[in-house]
Motif scaffolding. Structure first.
Motif, short mmCIF file in Angstrom:
data_model
loop_
_atom_site.label_atom_id
_atom_site.label_comp_id
_atom_site.label_asym_id
_atom_site.label_seq_id
_atom_site.Cartn_x
_atom_site.Cartn_y
_atom_site.Cartn_z
N ALA A 1 36.96 36.95 6.37
CA ALA A 1 36.26 35.80 6.95
C ALA A 1 36.15 35.95 8.46
CB ALA A 1 36.98 34.51 6.59
N LYS A 2 37.18 36.51 9.09
CA LYS A 2 37.16 36.74 10.54
C LYS A 2 36.06 37.73 10.90
CE LYS A 2 40.17 38.15 14.35
NZ LYS A 2 41.54 38.49 14.73
N ASN A 3 35.97 38.82 10.15
CA ASN A 3 34.92 39.81 10.40
C ASN A 3 33.54 39.21 10.17
OD1 ASN A 3 36.83 41.76 11.05
ND2 ASN A 3 36.97 42.50 8.95
N ASN A 4 33.41 38.38 9.15
CA ASN A 4 32.14 37.72 8.86
C ASN A 4 31.76 36.77 9.99
OD1 ASN A 4 29.86 37.16 7.28
ND2 ASN A 4 30.88 35.45 6.28
N MET A 5 32.75 36.08 10.52
CA MET A 5 32.49 35.13 11.61
C MET A 5 31.97 35.87 12.85
SD MET A 5 35.03 32.34 13.24
CE MET A 5 34.53 31.34 14.62
N LYS A 6 32.53 37.02 13.14
CA LYS A 6 32.09 37.81 14.30
C LYS A 6 30.60 38.16 14.17
CE LYS A 6 36.54 39.84 15.45
NZ LYS A 6 37.34 41.08 15.51
N ALA A 7 30.16 38.43 12.96
CA ALA A 7 28.75 38.77 12.74
C ALA A 7 27.83 37.59 13.02
CB ALA A 7 28.55 39.28 11.32
N TYR A 8 28.33 36.38 12.84
CA TYR A 8 27.51 35.18 13.01
C TYR A 8 27.73 34.47 14.35
CZ TYR A 8 26.04 35.22 8.11
OH TYR A 8 25.48 35.54 6.90
N SER B 1 26.85 27.72 9.54
CA SER B 1 26.21 28.82 10.27
C SER B 1 26.52 30.17 9.64
CB SER B 1 26.69 28.83 11.73
OG SER B 1 26.26 27.66 12.39
N MET B 2 27.67 30.27 8.98
CA MET B 2 28.05 31.52 8.32
C MET B 2 27.45 31.62 6.93
SD MET B 2 32.03 31.67 9.58
CE MET B 2 32.49 32.96 8.47
N ASP B 3 26.58 30.68 6.57
CA ASP B 3 25.96 30.66 5.24
C ASP B 3 27.01 30.76 4.14
OD1 ASP B 3 23.42 30.50 6.40
OD2 ASP B 3 23.30 32.68 6.57
#
Length: 177
Positions: A108-115, A155-157
């Motif tokens: 989830a942390k890595n996903n958040m960085k993308a968004y 925002s992270m869909d």
């Protein structure tokens, strides 16, 4: 004599009819018990197959009813966002805020960085729409935390899944101009 035989047949028929009623009652009770047992067994088999089918379906079941993730082991995962400095609505004050998001796991942390660009844009719009009066009270800050969490997850869909579990303020300054 024929009348006598008929009377004896009638006398014999009456006790036999009483015995038949008791036998009929016993059969009905047994039939009800058997039907209840079969119904219970059928319900057990149906529910057992339904839960097994749900486990086999995997993705199809997840689309209809998202499952809650189990609590992870170890320390929480945090992602610090760069500070925000925005003019509050009304133009007479500024808000400087630093926050960290508590996330479900490293993925989830890595996903958040993308968004992050999308998240920052949405948060700037939210923060700049607030007034000084809204943010002065503890209730206003708690409400803001919930709104920030919702915006980040949207925002992270993430859909029904919520990778952000909590939002923590590490700095919160309202400056009058």
């Amino acid at each position: 004599m024929a009348e006598k035989d008929k009377k004896e047949d009638v006398k014999e028929a009456k006790p036999a009819a009483g015995g038949n009623n008791k036998l009929l009652l016993v059969v009905i009770v047994l039939l009800v018990l058997v039907l209840a047992a079969v119904g219970g067994l059928g319900a057990y088999v149906f529910l057992s197959n339904k839960s097994a089918a749900g486990a086999d379906a995997g993705h199809a079941a997840a689309e209809h009813a998202p499952e809650k993730k189990e609590k992870k082991e170890g320390p929480p995962v945090f992602e610090k966002l760069e500070p925000f400095v925005v003019n509050l609505s009304g133009g007479s004050s500024m808000l400087q805020i630093e926050l960290q998001a508590e996330l479900y796991d490293e993925a989830a942390k890595n996903n958040m960085k993308a968004y992050l660009p999308k998240i920052r844009s949405a948060l700037i719009l939210l923060l700049s729409a607030k007034t000084e009066e809204e943010l002065q009270s503890a209730d206003g800050k708690i409400k803001l935390k919930a709104q920030i969490k919702k915006i980040i997850n949207e925002s992270m869909d993430a859909g029904e899944e919520e990778p952000v579990e909590n939002v923590l303020f590490t700095s919160f300054i309202i400056q009058l101009q």
